[in-house]
Design a protein around this motif. Structure first.
Motif, PDB file in Angstrom:
ATOM      1  N   VAL A 184      -7.443   4.230   4.825  1.00 34.40           N
ATOM      2  CA  VAL A 184      -6.566   5.337   4.434  1.00 34.40           C
ATOM      3  C   VAL A 184      -5.772   4.980   3.182  1.00 34.40           C
ATOM      4  O   VAL A 184      -5.598   5.805   2.276  1.00 34.40           O
ATOM      5  CB  VAL A 184      -5.612   5.708   5.586  1.00 34.40           C
ATOM      6  CG1 VAL A 184      -4.649   6.817   5.152  1.00 34.40           C
ATOM      7  CG2 VAL A 184      -6.400   6.162   6.810  1.00 34.40           C
ATOM      8  N   ALA A 185      -5.292   3.733   3.121  1.00 37.79           N
ATOM      9  CA  ALA A 185      -4.543   3.293   1.945  1.00 37.79           C
ATOM     10  C   ALA A 185      -5.414   3.334   0.696  1.00 37.79           C
ATOM     11  O   ALA A 185      -4.966   3.743  -0.382  1.00 37.79           O
ATOM     12  CB  ALA A 185      -3.996   1.890   2.171  1.00 37.79           C
ATOM     13  N   MET A 186      -6.686   2.925   0.835  1.00 34.74           N
ATOM     14  CA  MET A 186      -7.606   2.959  -0.297  1.00 34.74           C
ATOM     15  C   MET A 186      -7.796   4.391  -0.792  1.00 34.74           C
ATOM     16  O   MET A 186      -7.838   4.646  -2.001  1.00 34.74           O
ATOM     17  CB  MET A 186      -8.959   2.357   0.088  1.00 34.74           C
ATOM     18  CG  MET A 186      -9.987   2.394  -1.030  1.00 34.74           C
ATOM     19  SD  MET A 186     -11.565   1.627  -0.585  1.00 34.74           S
ATOM     20  CE  MET A 186     -12.173   2.802   0.638  1.00 34.74           C
ATOM     21  N   THR A 187      -7.902   5.343   0.133  1.00 42.80           N
ATOM     22  CA  THR A 187      -8.062   6.747  -0.244  1.00 42.80           C
ATOM     23  C   THR A 187      -6.872   7.223  -1.064  1.00 42.80           C
ATOM     24  O   THR A 187      -7.027   7.893  -2.092  1.00 42.80           O
ATOM     25  CB  THR A 187      -8.223   7.627   1.005  1.00 42.80           C
ATOM     26  OG1 THR A 187      -9.356   7.186   1.757  1.00 42.80           O
ATOM     27  CG2 THR A 187      -8.423   9.085   0.628  1.00 42.80           C
ATOM     28  N   GLY A 188      -5.665   6.876  -0.606  1.00 43.15           N
ATOM     29  CA  GLY A 188      -4.471   7.287  -1.325  1.00 43.15           C
ATOM     30  C   GLY A 188      -4.394   6.685  -2.719  1.00 43.15           C
ATOM     31  O   GLY A 188      -4.028   7.367  -3.686  1.00 43.15           O
TER      32      GLY A 188
END
Length: 208
Positions: A115-119
Motif C-alpha cells: 500500500v505504501a508503494m502505491t501511495g
C-alpha cells in the motif's frame, strides 16, 4: 489511458472478493456449523473491506488528478503502468495478510509495504503530471489543491507506521493502523481548505 486504468482497477477490486471462498462444512450441515464457518471468515472479510476501500481511494484519487490532464506522453504512460502494477499486486498481498492475520508479521509487513508503494508511486505520477515543464496540464492549474503532493502521502504514512509498530507494539495495535487514515485525512482537510482559499484568492487577483 483512463479507460485502461479503470479496467485494471475494476479487475483488482473484484479479485479481492474472489479470494474469499464459501466455508466448507464437514459432516452434516447445521445452523451452528454454518455460523461457525462464517465466523472463521471474519478476518478475511475485514481484510476485504480494508482492501476494497484502499483501492477505491486510489481510484478516486486517480480520477481527481487526471481530470487536469490535457495531453500525455510516453513517460506519463509508463508511470501510470507502474502505478497500476502496485494496484494489481494488492489482491495478493491482501489475501496473504488475511490468511495469517495474527500468526506472523511478514504478511502484514508485505501488505503495508504494498500500500505504501502505491501511495509513493501515485505521488511520483502526480508530481510528473503537475510539473509545468511537461506541458500536460494548464499552467494555471499547477497550484490547485487537488494536485497537492501531501495528500497522496497520507495512506503510505499510516501503513509505514504500521510496519514500525510491528516491532515495538502488540500485534493488535499494528493491525489496526489502517484506521489512522481517517484522522489523518481529517487533519489534512484543514490544509486542503487553506489551499483552496489561497488558490481562489490568487485567481481572483489575476482576474482583477
Amino acid at each position: 489511458m483512463i479507460l485502461f486504468t479503470d479496467a485494471v482497477f475494476a479487475i483488482a477490486i473484484t479479485l479481492l472478493i474472489i479470494e474469499i471462498k464459501v466455508p466448507e462444512v464437514h459432516g452434516a450441515m447445521t445452523e451452528e456449523a454454518a455460523i461457525e464457518g462464517l465466523l472463521h471468515l471474519i478476518p478475511k472479510f475485514v481484510g476485504f473491506i480494508i482492501g476494497f476501500f484502499v483501492i477505491a481511494i486510489y481510484w478516486v484519487a486517480h480520477h481527481r488528478i487526471f481530470r487536469f490532464a490535457h495531453h500525455y506522453n510516453g513517460k506519463l504512460v509508463w508511470l501510470n503502468i507502474l502505478f497500476l502494477f502496485s494496484i494489481v499486486l494488492m489482491p495478493f498481498t491482501s489475501a496473504f495478510y488475511t490468511e495469517y492475520t495474527t500468526n506472523i508479521n511478514t504478511p502484514f509487513i508485505l501488505y503495508c509495504g504494498s500500500v505504501a508503494m502505491t501511495g509513493l508511486l501515485q505521488c511520483l505520477l502526480q508530481s510528473y503530471l503537475r510539473n509545468p515543464k511537461n506541458g500536460l496540464i494548464n499552467p494555471a492549474s499547477v497550484g490547485h489543491p487537488d494536485l497537492d503532493l501531501v495528500r497522496p502521502l497520507i495512506a503510505p504514512s499510516a501503513f509505514l507506521i504500521g510496519i514500525l509498530l510491528v516491532f515495538i507494539a502488540p500485534w493488535w495495535v499494528s493491525r489496526n493502523v489502517p484506521v489512522l487514515i481517517w484522522p489523518l485525512m481529517a487533519l489534512y482537510n484543514r490544509r486542503y481548505h487553506r489551499l483552496q482559499r489561497e488558490y481562489a484568492a490568487k485567481h481572483q487577483a489575476v482576474a482583477a
